[in-house]
Design an enzyme around this catalytic site. Structure first.
Site, PDB file in Angstrom:
ATOM      1  N   TYR A   1      27.158  51.518  37.546  1.00 14.23           N
ATOM      2  CA  TYR A   1      26.252  51.172  38.648  1.00 14.23           C
ATOM      3  C   TYR A   1      24.839  50.884  38.150  1.00 14.23           C
ATOM      4  O   TYR A   1      24.013  50.365  38.895  1.00 14.23           O
ATOM      5  CB  TYR A   1      26.180  52.298  39.677  1.00 14.23           C
ATOM      6  CG  TYR A   1      27.474  52.699  40.319  1.00 14.23           C
ATOM      7  CD1 TYR A   1      28.640  51.944  40.182  1.00 14.23           C
ATOM      8  CD2 TYR A   1      27.545  53.866  41.086  1.00 14.23           C
ATOM      9  CE1 TYR A   1      29.828  52.340  40.774  1.00 14.23           C
ATOM     10  CE2 TYR A   1      28.727  54.264  41.687  1.00 14.23           C
ATOM     11  CZ  TYR A   1      29.862  53.510  41.518  1.00 14.23           C
ATOM     12  OH  TYR A   1      31.030  53.924  42.107  1.00 14.23           O
TER      13      TYR A   1
ATOM     14  N   HIS B   1      36.294  56.310  35.335  1.00  8.73           N
ATOM     15  CA  HIS B   1      36.075  55.417  36.478  1.00  8.73           C
ATOM     16  C   HIS B   1      37.337  54.692  36.938  1.00  8.73           C
ATOM     17  O   HIS B   1      37.542  54.466  38.126  1.00  8.73           O
ATOM     18  CB  HIS B   1      34.985  54.396  36.130  1.00  8.73           C
ATOM     19  CG  HIS B   1      34.287  53.828  37.318  1.00  8.73           C
ATOM     20  ND1 HIS B   1      32.949  53.497  37.312  1.00  8.73           N
ATOM     21  CD2 HIS B   1      34.726  53.528  38.559  1.00  8.73           C
ATOM     22  CE1 HIS B   1      32.603  53.022  38.494  1.00  8.73           C
ATOM     23  NE2 HIS B   1      33.673  53.014  39.262  1.00  8.73           N
TER      24      HIS B   1
END
Length: 288
Positions: A54, A112
């Site tokens: 991110y 992730h």
């Protein structure tokens, strides 16, 4: 079900607690991440969900620090990038998280997504386990893992525990996946619930594509809530940790106003469509 409040927490298999309401910062620009995290914390959130991918770990933590809320009352999650899985790669990313954020510990560190094959996945997991052993990470888990990925990890953990001693394989505490009535993922939910693994629901608002859906509108009218609040309440009552995201301050506040109504058992069943329509890229359906 015990009464849900904005302070509700669940105990993870690691023994640590996780707030049931999280604030997601996916796609939140770094330039505003600190400001919106501060606002979320000011209205009652205590859990911030970030990721290396991110590119906003540092400003998210800056927002946490600026809130003046004691660190022990806050919960921070980050994740190893999905396409850079390996033991060495994970070690590097974990070290970098601490370098750029200044944190003494991370509450939850996840893989992730299960890209790269078994060797890459297990290598990254080993790095997370070592982070726990070093006292830098409190709990570890995965994201976007389907049942076959979960089975693979569970088998490795059990084998390692048998060979090296209890706990040496690590403790799986969380699986973070997309969860909402149109993607209920009964198989993944059943697997995790059976083992006490906490389910975190990202995209609980279905990317704002269901705001006028006929399933939601009557309930929104009945309870005097928005359709977004109905969706979030569904996730809470399913026992999920929900991760709504918004950079609009009024919506950040709205997404936390979920505790003055309760959906009935029948309404929960009506909302649980069981329709499974993952995106084509969804790694939970990959056989890799």
């Amino acid at each position: 079900m015990s009464k849900l409040t904005i302070n509700t927490k669940y105990r993870m298999p690691s023994g640590h607690e996780i707030p049931a309401l999280g604030y997601g910062v996916y796609q939140t620009p770094a330039a505003i991440a600190s400001e919106v995290v501060q606002h979320a914390l000011s209205v009652g959130y205590r859990h911030v969900d970030s990721a290396v991918a991110y590119r906003n770990e540092t400003p998210s933590v800056e927002g946490m620090n600026a809130s003046k809320i004691p660190r022990e009352d806050l919960f921070f999650t980050t994740k190893i990038p999905p396409k850079q899985l390996s033991y060495e790669g994970a070690k590097q990313h974990i070290a970098n998280t601490f370098e750029i954020t200044g944190l003494d510990y991370v509450d939850l560190y996840l893989i992730h997504a299960p890209y790269g094959g078994k060797e890459a996945r297990i290598g990254a997991w080993k790095a997370l386990v070592e982070g726990v052993e070093a006292g830098k990470i409190r709990s570890i888990g995965v994201s976007n893992y389907g049942v076959h990925h979960l089975d693979e990890l569970e088998a490795w953990i059990k084998s390692t525990d048998e060979k090296e001693g209890e706990g040496k394989g690590g403790v799986l505490s969380v699986n973070q996946v997309e969860l909402h009535p149109w993607l209920a993922r009964d198989d993944i939910v059943e697997w995790c619930n059976k083992r006490g693994v906490i389910l975190e629901a990202y995209c609980p608002l279905v990317r704002a594509t269901k705001s006028e859906d006929p399933l939601l509108l009557p309930l929104a009218k009945k309870y005097g809530k928005t359709t977004a609040q109905i969706l979030l309440r569904w996730g809470l009552q399913k026992g999920f940790v929900i991760l709504p995201k918004s950079v609009t301050k009024s919506r950040i506040e709205e997404n936390a106003q979920l505790y003055d109504f309760e959906l009935s058992d029948e309404e929960m069943k009506q909302l649980h469509t069981g329709v499974y329509e993952p995106c084509a890229w969804d790694p939970t359906v990959s056989q890799d």
